[in-house]
Design a protein around this motif. Structure first.
Motif, PDB file in Angstrom:
ATOM      1  N   LEU A 304       0.845  -1.204  -0.086  1.00 30.91           N
ATOM      2  CA  LEU A 304      -0.065  -0.148  -0.137  1.00 30.91           C
ATOM      3  C   LEU A 304       0.891   1.247  -0.099  1.00 30.91           C
ATOM      4  N   ARG A 305       1.837   1.198   0.957  1.00 30.65           N
ATOM      5  CA  ARG A 305       2.903   2.395   0.885  1.00 30.65           C
ATOM      6  C   ARG A 305       3.460   2.811  -0.728  1.00 30.65           C
ATOM      7  N   LEU A 306       4.000   1.707  -1.373  1.00 32.10           N
ATOM      8  CA  LEU A 306       4.324   1.832  -2.650  1.00 32.10           C
ATOM      9  C   LEU A 306       3.328   2.231  -3.602  1.00 32.10           C
ATOM     10  N   ALA A 307       1.991   1.850  -3.443  1.00 36.16           N
ATOM     11  CA  ALA A 307       0.895   2.357  -4.410  1.00 36.16           C
ATOM     12  C   ALA A 307       0.725   3.844  -3.861  1.00 36.16           C
ATOM     13  N   LEU A 308       0.499   4.053  -2.873  1.00 39.71           N
ATOM     14  CA  LEU A 308       0.273   5.576  -2.315  1.00 39.71           C
ATOM     15  C   LEU A 308       1.226   6.365  -2.913  1.00 39.71           C
ATOM     16  N   ALA A 309       2.463   5.927  -2.807  1.00 35.09           N
ATOM     17  CA  ALA A 309       3.892   6.551  -3.307  1.00 35.09           C
ATOM     18  C   ALA A 309       3.638   6.912  -4.666  1.00 35.09           C
ATOM     19  N   ALA A 310       3.475   5.977  -5.491  1.00 37.43           N
ATOM     20  CA  ALA A 310       3.237   6.126  -6.723  1.00 37.43           C
ATOM     21  C   ALA A 310       2.228   7.086  -7.292  1.00 37.43           C
ATOM     22  N   GLN A 311       1.072   6.853  -6.572  1.00 35.98           N
ATOM     23  CA  GLN A 311      -0.177   7.722  -6.894  1.00 35.98           C
ATOM     24  C   GLN A 311       0.205   9.312  -6.289  1.00 35.98           C
ATOM     25  N   HIS A 312       1.195   9.650  -5.542  1.00 32.64           N
ATOM     26  CA  HIS A 312       1.731  10.539  -5.182  1.00 32.64           C
ATOM     27  C   HIS A 312       2.433  11.498  -6.247  1.00 32.64           C
ATOM     28  N   ALA A 313       3.042  10.673  -6.649  1.00 30.54           N
ATOM     29  CA  ALA A 313       4.039  10.765  -7.871  1.00 30.54           C
ATOM     30  C   ALA A 313       3.320  11.282  -9.160  1.00 30.54           C
ATOM     31  N   LEU A 314       2.281  10.429  -9.339  1.00 29.25           N
ATOM     32  CA  LEU A 314       1.360  10.877 -10.431  1.00 29.25           C
ATOM     33  C   LEU A 314       0.713  12.226 -10.434  1.00 29.25           C
ATOM     34  N   VAL A 315       0.148  12.260  -9.052  1.00 27.12           N
ATOM     35  CA  VAL A 315      -0.360  13.900  -8.946  1.00 27.12           C
ATOM     36  C   VAL A 315       0.554  14.888  -8.885  1.00 27.12           C
ATOM     37  N   SER A 316       1.573  14.697  -8.388  1.00 27.28           N
ATOM     38  CA  SER A 316       2.545  15.808  -7.904  1.00 27.28           C
ATOM     39  C   SER A 316       3.577  16.062  -9.066  1.00 27.28           C
ATOM     40  N   GLY A 317       3.907  15.003  -9.900  1.00 27.32           N
ATOM     41  CA  GLY A 317       4.977  15.298 -10.597  1.00 27.32           C
ATOM     42  C   GLY A 317       6.291  14.994 -10.372  1.00 27.32           C
ATOM     43  N   GLU A 318       6.273  14.545  -9.050  1.00 26.48           N
ATOM     44  CA  GLU A 318       7.747  14.466  -8.200  1.00 26.48           C
ATOM     45  C   GLU A 318       8.109  12.933  -8.226  1.00 26.48           C
TER      46      GLU A 318
END
Length: 336
Positions: A304-318
């Motif tokens: 879940l942490r990996l998926a949430l990190a990936a989603q954050h990267a998708l939204v933020s561009g970071e």
């Protein structure tokens, strides 16, 4: 059985065919759903979680409610001392997921999370080859996950993000087959359903992964195909490559005047029917035999942490370093 939707019914139907297992209660907030499914299974119906968990003859629970309710339900079942099978994800946030993990581990109850691809025969075989060293040093990972058509916009807006809701399975496989991911970046768009852009959501995305062991990976996720359910996984090593894909179901090609054609899986329930049955069988038999169940809630927390990190990267561009993402919540579990 907590949650009487399609997935809950599918799991319960497997349980009813296993020796020594009986579905005694079906709980759903919708009384009609609970009563209908309970009648099919010869069980009693309830709309009250507390009523079901208070029953001394209930030894285990199967949770297939909406994702946002998983953490609370897991926590309640753990306090009641029940063995727990829960569909993924553990929760929509790391805070809630950590709370669920701490409750389960404090209670010491058997637990398993529904990442069914880990039980699919092709993935089981591939994992065994990787662990045996057949590929040598792992160098690359590629996953493709595409649904035939998108669910309603209302569902997508509340699902927690494309890389969590759909990409979560592929990202769990990345950890399972290659190892922990060090960093992730992602791009995406609302190509199939442009109205999703108004909600900051995506229906198409590509993620880039850098694993801690040095391997590189990609994940492509989309919500429309004209040809059916499309799931592919590839692991590349110094000695070869493993490729997993079911392009035909059944395994039949028809040759006629129009050319060569075949059917392929249209939905996840077709492609992973064996895997769903295998994971539920493993849960039931493991609880009865006292065996360690897998994947555990702690393992699922890292996915879940990996998926949430990936989603954050998708939204933020970071570019997101996974070990730094949600560290304040993860430390509560890692120090336990």
């Amino acid at each position: 059985m907590i949650g009487a939707g399609r997935m809950g019914q599918a799991h319960a139907n497997v349980l009813t065919r296993l020796s020594g297992v009986q579905v005694t209660w079906v709980m759903d907030v919708n009384a009609q759903n609970a009563e209908r499914v309970a009648a099919q299974l010869g069980a009693r119906a309830s709309t009250s979680l507390e009523e079901v968990l208070s029953q001394p003859d209930v030894q285990a629970v199967l949770i297939s409610t909406p994702a946002g309710t998983h953490a609370d339900t897991i926590e309640a079942a753990a306090r009641a001392g029940k063995a727990i099978f829960s569909e993924k994800p553990l929760a929509k946030t790391l805070e809630d997921a950590v709370r669920a993990v701490r409750a389960v581990e404090a209670a010491g109850v058997p637990n398993q999370v529904g990442f069914q691809r880990r039980y699919d025969p092709a993935y089981v075989s591939a994992k065994a080859r990787i662990d045996a060293g057949d590929l040598g040093r792992l160098e690359g990972f590629r996953a493709v996950g595409r649904d035939p058509e998108p669910p309603p916009t209302e569902y997508l807006v509340g699902a927690g993000g494309l890389l969590v809701d759909m990409g979560g399975h592929d990202l769990d496989l990345a950890r399972f087959m290659v190892g922990e991911v060090a960093e992730v970046r992602a791009i995406g768009g609302a190509i199939v359903k442009p109205e999703l852009a108004q909600h900051g959501e995506h229906d198409t995305a590509v993620a880039l992964l850098r694993f801690e062991n040095g391997a590189l990976g990609t994940l492509e996720v989309g919500l429309r195909t004209a040809y059916g359910y499309d799931i592919r996984t590839e692991v590349l090593g110094e000695r070869g490559r493993l490729h997993i894909e079911r392009d035909k179901q059944p395994d039949l090609s028809v040759y006629d005047a129009a050319g060569v054609h075949h059917d392929r899986p249209r939905h996840f329930s077709e492609r992973f029917a064996e895997a769903y049955a295998a994971e539920i069988t493993a849960f039931a038999e493991g609880v009865q035999a006292g065996r360690t169940l897998t994947p555990s809630v702690r393992d699922a927390l890292h996915s879940l942490r990996l998926a949430l990190a990936a989603q954050h990267a998708l939204v933020s561009g970071e570019t997101v370093r996974v070990q730094e993402f949600g560290r304040e919540w993860m430390e509560q579990v890692e120090s336990a």
